[in-house]
Design a protein around this motif. Structure first.
Motif, PDB file in Angstrom:
ATOM      1  N   HIS A   1       0.829  -1.204   0.000  1.00 33.09           N
ATOM      2  CA  HIS A   1       0.000   0.000   0.000  1.00 33.09           C
ATOM      3  C   HIS A   1       0.870   1.263   0.000  1.00 33.09           C
ATOM      4  N   ALA A   2       1.904   1.293   0.827  1.00 33.21           N
ATOM      5  CA  ALA A   2       2.802   2.451   0.901  1.00 33.21           C
ATOM      6  C   ALA A   2       3.555   2.645  -0.410  1.00 33.21           C
ATOM      7  N   LEU A   3       3.983   1.564  -1.017  1.00 35.21           N
ATOM      8  CA  LEU A   3       4.678   1.662  -2.300  1.00 35.21           C
ATOM      9  C   LEU A   3       3.756   2.212  -3.382  1.00 35.21           C
ATOM     10  N   LEU A   4       2.538   1.694  -3.455  1.00 42.41           N
ATOM     11  CA  LEU A   4       1.602   2.144  -4.475  1.00 42.41           C
ATOM     12  C   LEU A   4       1.134   3.570  -4.225  1.00 42.41           C
ATOM     13  N   ALA A   5       1.054   3.972  -2.955  1.00 41.80           N
ATOM     14  CA  ALA A   5       0.655   5.347  -2.638  1.00 41.80           C
ATOM     15  C   ALA A   5       1.627   6.356  -3.238  1.00 41.80           C
ATOM     16  N   LEU A   6       2.894   5.979  -3.332  1.00 45.39           N
ATOM     17  CA  LEU A   6       3.895   6.881  -3.902  1.00 45.39           C
ATOM     18  C   LEU A   6       3.592   7.209  -5.362  1.00 45.39           C
ATOM     19  N   LEU A   7       2.890   6.319  -6.055  1.00 45.35           N
ATOM     20  CA  LEU A   7       2.507   6.578  -7.447  1.00 45.35           C
ATOM     21  C   LEU A   7       1.575   7.775  -7.564  1.00 45.35           C
ATOM     22  N   SER A   8       0.828   8.055  -6.508  1.00 51.90           N
ATOM     23  CA  SER A   8      -0.136   9.159  -6.518  1.00 51.90           C
ATOM     24  C   SER A   8       0.458  10.479  -6.054  1.00 51.90           C
ATOM     25  N   GLU A   9       1.653  10.454  -5.507  1.00 54.33           N
ATOM     26  CA  GLU A   9       2.238  11.672  -4.936  1.00 54.33           C
ATOM     27  C   GLU A   9       2.795  12.643  -5.976  1.00 54.33           C
ATOM     28  N   GLY A  10       3.057  12.174  -7.157  1.00 57.01           N
ATOM     29  CA  GLY A  10       3.570  13.042  -8.221  1.00 57.01           C
ATOM     30  C   GLY A  10       2.911  12.677  -9.525  1.00 57.01           C
ATOM     31  N   ARG A  11       3.357  13.330 -10.571  1.00 61.24           N
ATOM     32  CA  ARG A  11       2.778  12.996 -11.871  1.00 61.24           C
ATOM     33  C   ARG A  11       3.828  12.682 -12.930  1.00 61.24           C
ATOM     34  N   SER A  12       5.084  12.554 -12.497  1.00 63.49           N
ATOM     35  CA  SER A  12       6.098  12.174 -13.469  1.00 63.49           C
ATOM     36  C   SER A  12       6.840  10.938 -12.987  1.00 63.49           C
ATOM     37  N   GLY A  13       7.286  10.159 -13.954  1.00 61.54           N
ATOM     38  CA  GLY A  13       8.025   8.947 -13.654  1.00 61.54           C
ATOM     39  C   GLY A  13       8.804   8.506 -14.874  1.00 61.54           C
ATOM     40  N   VAL A  14       9.388   7.341 -14.763  1.00 67.32           N
ATOM     41  CA  VAL A  14      10.188   6.786 -15.852  1.00 67.32           C
ATOM     42  C   VAL A  14       9.559   5.470 -16.292  1.00 67.32           C
ATOM     43  N   LEU A  15       9.182   5.411 -17.558  1.00 66.98           N
ATOM     44  CA  LEU A  15       8.642   4.205 -18.157  1.00 66.98           C
ATOM     45  C   LEU A  15       9.793   3.423 -18.775  1.00 66.98           C
ATOM     46  N   VAL A  16       9.884   2.152 -18.425  1.00 66.70           N
ATOM     47  CA  VAL A  16      10.936   1.290 -18.958  1.00 66.70           C
ATOM     48  C   VAL A  16      10.281   0.235 -19.845  1.00 66.70           C
ATOM     49  N   THR A  17      10.707   0.224 -21.119  1.00 63.28           N
ATOM     50  CA  THR A  17      10.250  -0.783 -22.067  1.00 63.28           C
ATOM     51  C   THR A  17      11.482  -1.535 -22.563  1.00 63.28           C
ATOM     52  N   LEU A  18      11.246  -2.574 -23.341  1.00 59.97           N
ATOM     53  CA  LEU A  18      12.362  -3.389 -23.822  1.00 59.97           C
ATOM     54  C   LEU A  18      12.565  -3.199 -25.323  1.00 59.97           C
ATOM     55  N   LYS A  19      13.798  -2.851 -25.688  1.00 63.86           N
ATOM     56  CA  LYS A  19      14.155  -2.743 -27.103  1.00 63.86           C
ATOM     57  C   LYS A  19      14.200  -4.138 -27.713  1.00 63.86           C
ATOM     58  N   ARG A  20      14.260  -4.167 -29.024  1.00 63.46           N
ATOM     59  CA  ARG A  20      14.313  -5.438 -29.742  1.00 63.46           C
ATOM     60  C   ARG A  20      15.489  -6.298 -29.280  1.00 63.46           C
ATOM     61  N   ASP A  21      16.627  -5.658 -28.933  1.00 60.37           N
ATOM     62  CA  ASP A  21      17.806  -6.421 -28.504  1.00 60.37           C
ATOM     63  C   ASP A  21      17.771  -6.783 -27.023  1.00 60.37           C
ATOM     64  N   GLY A  22      16.675  -6.438 -26.320  1.00 62.67           N
ATOM     65  CA  GLY A  22      16.519  -6.786 -24.919  1.00 62.67           C
ATOM     66  C   GLY A  22      17.001  -5.735 -23.942  1.00 62.67           C
ATOM     67  N   ARG A  23      17.681  -4.715 -24.441  1.00 61.15           N
ATOM     68  CA  ARG A  23      18.132  -3.644 -23.553  1.00 61.15           C
ATOM     69  C   ARG A  23      16.953  -2.762 -23.167  1.00 61.15           C
ATOM     70  N   PRO A  24      17.023  -2.159 -21.980  1.00 59.93           N
ATOM     71  CA  PRO A  24      15.918  -1.281 -21.564  1.00 59.93           C
ATOM     72  C   PRO A  24      15.945   0.049 -22.318  1.00 59.93           C
ATOM     73  N   GLN A  25      14.760   0.570 -22.583  1.00 61.69           N
ATOM     74  CA  GLN A  25      14.595   1.896 -23.165  1.00 61.69           C
ATOM     75  C   GLN A  25      13.789   2.685 -22.146  1.00 61.69           C
TER      76      GLN A  25
END
Length: 146
Positions: A8-32
């Motif tokens: 609950h405390a971890l998820l509450a932090l998602l509501s405290e701001g409006r910016s974050g970092v989205l991590v997706t996977l490139k074709r070669d498996g490295r994070p983007q």
């Protein structure tokens, strides 16, 4: 802290701001990584992000929907990372389609009222916007006060 209290405390932090970092996977498996604006919907345990069709993060998520999302407090003492499987809406095609309606809701939840909703709706179609929904599957980090 119990496991439920910590989550609950971890998820509450998602509501405290409006910016974050989205991590997706490139074709070669490295994070983007992409800095994004978001809104967290605790009743659904979903993070919503407005993205543009054709961007790397969008292409990556279509190919592999696994994603992580990172937020932190301004002092960087607490942070949350959520792991999720992304769900992408269709690209906005009409100013009043379901995707644009969801984009309007997201805008309101992040920034409040827009000065010209007709212009906003047209821009969402013109910009080929869509919504990424990250349904929280796992959360970890250091909660506020943790």
């Amino acid at each position: 802290m119990t496991q439920d209290t910590t989550r609950h405390a971890l998820l509450a932090l998602l509501s405290e701001g409006r910016s974050g970092v989205l991590v997706t996977l490139k074709r070669d498996g490295r994070p983007q990584l992409s800095n994004v604006t978001h809104h967290y919907y605790p009743d659904e345990e979903v993070v919503r992000i407005s993205v543009t069709d054709g961007r790397a993060k969008t292409r990556n998520l279509r190919r592999d929907p696994r994603a992580s999302f990172h937020v932190t407090t301004p002092d960087h003492r607490a942070y949350t990372v959520v792991e999720a499987t992304a769900d992408l809406t269709p690209v906005a095609e009409d100013p009043y389609d379901a995707t644009v309606e969801e984009l309007v809701r997201l805008y309101r939840d992040v920034l409040g009222e827009h000065p010209d909703w007709e212009d906003y709706r047209a821009a969402m179609v013109r910009d080929r916007r869509l919504v990424v929904r990250l349904r929280v599957e796992r959360a970890y980090g250091i909660p506020t006060g943790g």
